[in-house]
Design an enzyme around this catalytic site. Structure first.
Site, PDB file in Angstrom:
ATOM      1  CG  ASN A 267      -1.702   1.244   1.433  1.00 45.30           C
ATOM      2  OD1 ASN A 267      -1.768   2.075   0.535  1.00 45.30           O
ATOM      3  ND2 ASN A 267      -2.325   1.385   2.599  1.00 45.30           N
TER       4      ASN A 267
ATOM      5  CE  LYS B 231      -0.090   3.165   4.873  1.00 43.05           C
ATOM      6  NZ  LYS B 231       0.061   3.261   6.309  1.00 43.05           N
TER       7      LYS B 231
ATOM      8  CG  HIS C 277      -5.685   1.928   5.498  1.00 44.22           C
ATOM      9  ND1 HIS C 277      -5.214   2.831   6.429  1.00 44.22           N
ATOM     10  CD2 HIS C 277      -4.669   1.058   5.270  1.00 44.22           C
ATOM     11  CE1 HIS C 277      -3.962   2.519   6.740  1.00 44.22           C
ATOM     12  NE2 HIS C 277      -3.596   1.459   6.046  1.00 44.22           N
TER      13      HIS C 277
ATOM     14  CD  GLU D 167      -2.755   5.471   6.900  1.00 45.88           C
ATOM     15  OE1 GLU D 167      -2.784   5.552   5.661  1.00 45.88           O
ATOM     16  OE2 GLU D 167      -1.820   4.929   7.531  1.00 45.88           O
TER      17      GLU D 167
ATOM     18  CD  GLU E 201      -3.168  -2.413   7.406  1.00 43.90           C
ATOM     19  OE1 GLU E 201      -2.053  -2.617   6.930  1.00 43.90           O
ATOM     20  OE2 GLU E 201      -3.857  -1.405   7.116  1.00 43.90           O
TER      21      GLU E 201
ATOM     22  N   GLY F 239       3.114   2.201  10.792  1.00 47.94           N
ATOM     23  CA  GLY F 239       4.114   3.254  10.652  1.00 47.94           C
ATOM     24  C   GLY F 239       4.890   3.555  11.919  1.00 47.94           C
TER      25      GLY F 239
ATOM     26  CB  SER G  87       5.672  -2.049  11.836  1.00 50.65           C
ATOM     27  OG  SER G  87       5.344  -0.699  12.128  1.00 50.65           O
TER      28      SER G  87
HETATM   29  P1  13P Z   1       3.355   0.314   7.556  1.00 48.94           P
HETATM   30  O1  13P Z   1       3.814  -0.992   6.939  1.00 48.94           O
HETATM   31  O2  13P Z   1       4.095   1.509   7.034  1.00 48.94           O
HETATM   32  O3  13P Z   1       3.332   0.220   9.052  1.00 48.94           O
HETATM   33  O4  13P Z   1       1.832   0.545   7.085  1.00 48.94           O
HETATM   34  C1  13P Z   1       0.917  -0.491   7.214  1.00 48.94           C
HETATM   35  C2  13P Z   1      -0.325  -0.126   6.493  1.00 48.94           C
HETATM   36  O5  13P Z   1      -1.067   0.749   6.904  1.00 48.94           O
HETATM   37  C3  13P Z   1      -0.616  -0.845   5.239  1.00 48.94           C
HETATM   38  O6  13P Z   1      -1.909  -0.602   4.802  1.00 48.94           O
END
Ligand code: 13P
Length: 249
Positions: A8, A10, A96, A98, A166, A172, A211
């Site tokens: 992803n 983002k 997601h 976010e 997640e 992150g 992560s």
């Molecule tokens: P990270 O791998 O950067 O922690 O992000 C995970 C994520 O949100 C994937 O959708």
């Protein structure tokens, strides 16, 4: 069944980043995570068409990161599942954290988007996960189970899809749950999927995200009920993403 490893990106990536996607495709031949591993990349919407074109003929699947529930209309700034599909996407990430936290997306809205994705022939990846406060309050299983119940429409029965667990506090941050914590939640997600969808809910993969790095991928991916990974930051560099894919063998 082979694992599903999805990157992803983002809100990262310009045209120059397509070289990383091509490097992933090129590297799959040599460092593929074993038979049956499926690999996907979800760039920003602006790159979906170009990435799909540049990866055509490769096994890498291209996906979107969100879609609108409606097929078309007066929704300035939004992208529909049909538009993603026409651009060459076969996957779409939905719900997601976010989007749930930043745009107030509810389980009901996510379920409507999942129906839209299926209508357009896309394979949805439906995200769930608890916040740190919810985990510390001992509510992780309850929160995630409720998200699965509310975000998975009946229309998923018999269709290709996955659920991605997640934990918000692991995204992150470099923090990851223990294997036991991942297995506890994935077992609860599986039970809820089966309760909602019956037998089809017992088969679809459950991905872990948060992560995931080359150094922890093999351990995470070997945990029970972990059917793949949803990777953020480490999917932006082909070397790291290939390292994670290698851990799926
Ligand atoms: P990270 O791998 O950067 O922690 O992000 C995970 C994520 O949100 C994937 O959708």
């Amino acid at each position: 069944m082979g694992k599903l490893i999805v990157g992803n990106w983002k809100m990262n990536g310009l045209g120059t980043s397509l070289a990383e996607a091509q490097a992933v495709a090129a590297g799959l031949g040599s460092s593929s995570g074993g038979p049956g591993v499926r690999v996907g990349l979800c760039p920003p919407a602006t790159l979906v068409e170009r990435m799909a074109r540049s990866l055509s003929g490769s096994p890498v699947l291209v996906g979107g990161q969100d879609c609108r529930a409606e097929a078309s209309g007066a929704f300035t700034g939004d992208v529909s599942a049909e538009m993603l599909s026409e651009a060459g996407a076969v996957l779409v990430i939905l719900g997601h954290s976010e989007r749930r936290s930043g745009y107030g997306e509810t389980d009901a809205l996510v379920a409507a988007k999942v129906e839209a994705a299926l209508r357009a022939g896309l394979e949805p990846i439906i995200c769930v996960g608890e916040t740190l406060a919810e985990r510390e309050a001992g509510r992780a299983v309850a929160v995630v189970s409720a998200q699965v119940r509310g975000s998975l429409p009946q229309a998923l029965a018999g269709r290709a899809f996955s659920v991605a667990y997640e934990p918000v506090w692991a995204i992150g941050t470099g923090l990851t749950p223990t294997t036991a914590q991942i297995e506890e939640i994935h077992t609860a997600v599986r039970a809820e999927m089966s309760a909602v969808l019956g037998a089809p809910g017992a088969r679809a993969p459950i991905l872990y995200g948060g992560s995931v790095k080359p150094g922890n991928a093999a351990e995470i991916l070997s945990a029970s009920e972990v059917g793949g990974a949803l990777v953020g930051g480490a999917s932006l560099k082909s070397v790291d993403f290939l390292g994670i894919i290698a851990g799926a063998g």
